[in-house]
Design a protein around this motif. Structure first.
Motif, PDB file in Angstrom:
ATOM      1  N   GLU A   4       2.587   4.855   3.149  1.00  0.00           N
ATOM      2  CA  GLU A   4       1.661   4.649   4.442  1.00  0.00           C
ATOM      3  C   GLU A   4       1.786   3.056   4.878  1.00  0.00           C
ATOM      4  O   GLU A   4       2.274   2.391   4.265  1.00  0.00           O
ATOM      5  CB  GLU A   4       0.409   5.035   3.963  1.00  0.00           C
ATOM      6  CG  GLU A   4       0.205   6.576   3.445  1.00  0.00           C
ATOM      7  CD  GLU A   4      -1.047   6.725   2.913  1.00  0.00           C
ATOM      8  OE1 GLU A   4      -2.284   6.009   3.133  1.00  0.00           O
ATOM      9  OE2 GLU A   4      -1.017   8.200   2.241  1.00  0.00           O
ATOM     10  N   TYR A  14      -1.466  -5.082   0.674  1.00  0.00           N
ATOM     11  CA  TYR A  14      -1.643  -3.718   0.044  1.00  0.00           C
ATOM     12  C   TYR A  14      -0.804  -2.553   0.639  1.00  0.00           C
ATOM     13  O   TYR A  14      -0.633  -2.564   1.771  1.00  0.00           O
ATOM     14  CB  TYR A  14      -3.020  -3.173   0.267  1.00  0.00           C
ATOM     15  CG  TYR A  14      -3.954  -3.996  -0.609  1.00  0.00           C
ATOM     16  CD1 TYR A  14      -4.260  -3.984  -1.874  1.00  0.00           C
ATOM     17  CD2 TYR A  14      -4.466  -5.077   0.301  1.00  0.00           C
ATOM     18  CE1 TYR A  14      -5.107  -4.638  -2.744  1.00  0.00           C
ATOM     19  CE2 TYR A  14      -5.395  -5.937  -0.767  1.00  0.00           C
ATOM     20  CZ  TYR A  14      -5.643  -5.599  -1.971  1.00  0.00           C
ATOM     21  OH  TYR A  14      -6.591  -6.459  -2.771  1.00  0.00           O
ATOM     22  N   GLN A  15      -0.169  -1.792  -0.362  1.00  0.00           N
ATOM     23  CA  GLN A  15       0.723  -0.813   0.232  1.00  0.00           C
ATOM     24  C   GLN A  15       0.367   0.461  -0.487  1.00  0.00           C
ATOM     25  O   GLN A  15       0.542   0.722  -1.764  1.00  0.00           O
ATOM     26  CB  GLN A  15       2.287  -1.137  -0.208  1.00  0.00           C
ATOM     27  CG  GLN A  15       3.231   0.149   0.153  1.00  0.00           C
ATOM     28  CD  GLN A  15       3.453   0.255   1.665  1.00  0.00           C
ATOM     29  OE1 GLN A  15       3.808  -0.785   2.245  1.00  0.00           O
ATOM     30  NE2 GLN A  15       3.133   1.213   2.268  1.00  0.00           N
ATOM     31  N   PRO A  16      -0.367   1.484   0.219  1.00  0.00           N
ATOM     32  CA  PRO A  16      -0.734   2.814  -0.370  1.00  0.00           C
ATOM     33  C   PRO A  16       0.480   3.658  -0.484  1.00  0.00           C
ATOM     34  O   PRO A  16       1.455   3.611   0.300  1.00  0.00           O
ATOM     35  CB  PRO A  16      -1.614   3.416   0.705  1.00  0.00           C
ATOM     36  CG  PRO A  16      -1.620   2.597   1.942  1.00  0.00           C
ATOM     37  CD  PRO A  16      -0.924   1.292   1.778  1.00  0.00           C
ATOM     38  N   ARG A  18       1.671   7.843  -1.757  1.00  0.00           N
ATOM     39  CA  ARG A  18       0.980   8.815  -2.052  1.00  0.00           C
ATOM     40  C   ARG A  18       2.070   9.645  -2.929  1.00  0.00           C
ATOM     41  O   ARG A  18       2.925   9.658  -2.479  1.00  0.00           O
ATOM     42  CB  ARG A  18       0.535   9.973  -0.916  1.00  0.00           C
ATOM     43  CG  ARG A  18      -0.186  11.211  -1.209  1.00  0.00           C
ATOM     44  CD  ARG A  18      -0.666  11.786   0.114  1.00  0.00           C
ATOM     45  NE  ARG A  18      -1.918  11.229   0.652  1.00  0.00           N
ATOM     46  CZ  ARG A  18      -3.069  11.316   0.352  1.00  0.00           C
ATOM     47  NH1 ARG A  18      -3.412  12.278  -0.718  1.00  0.00           N
ATOM     48  NH2 ARG A  18      -3.837  10.595   0.736  1.00  0.00           N
ATOM     49  N   ARG A  45      -4.927   0.069  -7.835  1.00  0.00           N
ATOM     50  CA  ARG A  45      -5.819   1.015  -7.845  1.00  0.00           C
ATOM     51  C   ARG A  45      -5.154   2.519  -7.790  1.00  0.00           C
ATOM     52  O   ARG A  45      -4.237   2.585  -7.256  1.00  0.00           O
ATOM     53  CB  ARG A  45      -6.937   1.107  -6.881  1.00  0.00           C
ATOM     54  CG  ARG A  45      -7.994   2.126  -6.707  1.00  0.00           C
ATOM     55  CD  ARG A  45      -8.748   1.920  -5.532  1.00  0.00           C
ATOM     56  NE  ARG A  45      -9.899   3.151  -5.621  1.00  0.00           N
ATOM     57  CZ  ARG A  45     -10.473   3.378  -4.664  1.00  0.00           C
ATOM     58  NH1 ARG A  45     -10.393   2.940  -3.557  1.00  0.00           N
ATOM     59  NH2 ARG A  45     -11.204   4.535  -4.878  1.00  0.00           N
ATOM     60  N   THR A  46      -5.690   3.495  -8.277  1.00  0.00           N
ATOM     61  CA  THR A  46      -5.250   4.977  -8.583  1.00  0.00           C
ATOM     62  C   THR A  46      -6.289   5.838  -8.106  1.00  0.00           C
ATOM     63  O   THR A  46      -7.352   5.495  -8.482  1.00  0.00           O
ATOM     64  CB  THR A  46      -4.558   5.235  -9.883  1.00  0.00           C
ATOM     65  OG1 THR A  46      -5.519   5.126 -10.873  1.00  0.00           O
ATOM     66  CG2 THR A  46      -3.279   4.273 -10.203  1.00  0.00           C
ATOM     67  N   LYS A  55      -2.773   9.189  -5.276  1.00  0.00           N
ATOM     68  CA  LYS A  55      -2.695   8.147  -4.211  1.00  0.00           C
ATOM     69  C   LYS A  55      -2.885   6.743  -5.078  1.00  0.00           C
ATOM     70  O   LYS A  55      -3.899   6.679  -5.762  1.00  0.00           O
ATOM     71  CB  LYS A  55      -3.605   8.220  -3.388  1.00  0.00           C
ATOM     72  CG  LYS A  55      -3.500   7.082  -2.153  1.00  0.00           C
ATOM     73  CD  LYS A  55      -4.328   7.371  -0.953  1.00  0.00           C
ATOM     74  CE  LYS A  55      -4.054   6.221   0.004  1.00  0.00           C
ATOM     75  NZ  LYS A  55      -4.909   6.851   1.298  1.00  0.00           N
ATOM     76  N   VAL A  56      -1.693   5.756  -5.021  1.00  0.00           N
ATOM     77  CA  VAL A  56      -1.883   4.585  -5.635  1.00  0.00           C
ATOM     78  C   VAL A  56      -1.856   3.575  -4.680  1.00  0.00           C
ATOM     79  O   VAL A  56      -1.307   3.649  -3.593  1.00  0.00           O
ATOM     80  CB  VAL A  56      -0.772   4.499  -6.654  1.00  0.00           C
ATOM     81  CG1 VAL A  56      -0.850   5.475  -7.828  1.00  0.00           C
ATOM     82  CG2 VAL A  56       0.305   4.364  -6.067  1.00  0.00           C
ATOM     83  N   TRP A  57      -2.729   2.338  -4.857  1.00  0.00           N
ATOM     84  CA  TRP A  57      -2.608   1.156  -3.940  1.00  0.00           C
ATOM     85  C   TRP A  57      -1.830   0.104  -4.625  1.00  0.00           C
ATOM     86  O   TRP A  57      -2.095  -0.151  -5.877  1.00  0.00           O
ATOM     87  CB  TRP A  57      -3.774   0.617  -3.862  1.00  0.00           C
ATOM     88  CG  TRP A  57      -4.422   1.510  -2.740  1.00  0.00           C
ATOM     89  CD1 TRP A  57      -4.561   1.445  -1.236  1.00  0.00           C
ATOM     90  CD2 TRP A  57      -5.185   2.550  -2.757  1.00  0.00           C
ATOM     91  NE1 TRP A  57      -5.246   2.527  -0.795  1.00  0.00           N
ATOM     92  CE2 TRP A  57      -5.702   3.352  -1.628  1.00  0.00           C
ATOM     93  CE3 TRP A  57      -5.590   3.541  -3.850  1.00  0.00           C
ATOM     94  CZ2 TRP A  57      -6.433   4.259  -1.443  1.00  0.00           C
ATOM     95  CZ3 TRP A  57      -6.325   4.695  -3.694  1.00  0.00           C
ATOM     96  CH2 TRP A  57      -6.820   4.994  -2.638  1.00  0.00           C
ATOM     97  N   ARG A  59      -0.314  -3.989  -4.686  1.00  0.00           N
ATOM     98  CA  ARG A  59      -0.417  -5.093  -3.977  1.00  0.00           C
ATOM     99  C   ARG A  59       0.291  -6.441  -4.216  1.00  0.00           C
ATOM    100  O   ARG A  59       0.734  -6.167  -5.485  1.00  0.00           O
ATOM    101  CB  ARG A  59      -1.929  -5.643  -4.185  1.00  0.00           C
ATOM    102  CG  ARG A  59      -2.479  -6.060  -5.729  1.00  0.00           C
ATOM    103  CD  ARG A  59      -3.627  -6.562  -5.913  1.00  0.00           C
ATOM    104  NE  ARG A  59      -3.949  -7.144  -7.256  1.00  0.00           N
ATOM    105  CZ  ARG A  59      -4.929  -7.601  -7.292  1.00  0.00           C
ATOM    106  NH1 ARG A  59      -5.901  -7.779  -6.764  1.00  0.00           N
ATOM    107  NH2 ARG A  59      -5.157  -8.511  -8.737  1.00  0.00           N
TER     108      ARG A  59
END
Length: 72
Positions: A4, A14-16, A18, A45-46, A55-57, A59
């Motif tokens: 995303e 940050y790079q989300p 999925r 984050r997950t 979904k993971v973020w 950074r």
């Protein structure tokens, strides 16, 4: 895996990402490990959804060059 649009907040980018439910945990670990090793990303984050989608973020700290502070 679906990327995303990235977000910049302060000194972090940050790079989300999925992950569909059919992606195994081992495959996800391998892919995220490669992003960490070669792209400088770390897990921020997950989130696990009821349907198995994750979904993971990721950074990474922005460099001075990317902030426009070259030569400062």
């Amino acid at each position: 895996m679906t990327l995303e649009p990235g977000v910049v907040e302060g000194d972090w980018e940050y790079q989300p990402v999925r992950l569909p439910p059919d992606v195994s945990r081992l495959s996800a670990t391998t892919e995220l490990g490669l992003r960490s090793q070669f792209g400088g990303w770390e897990l921020a984050r997950t989130l696990l959804f009821a349907d198995g989608t994750r979904k993971v973020w990721l950074r990474r700290r922005l460099s001075r060059a990317s902030l426009g502070a070259v030569g400062v």
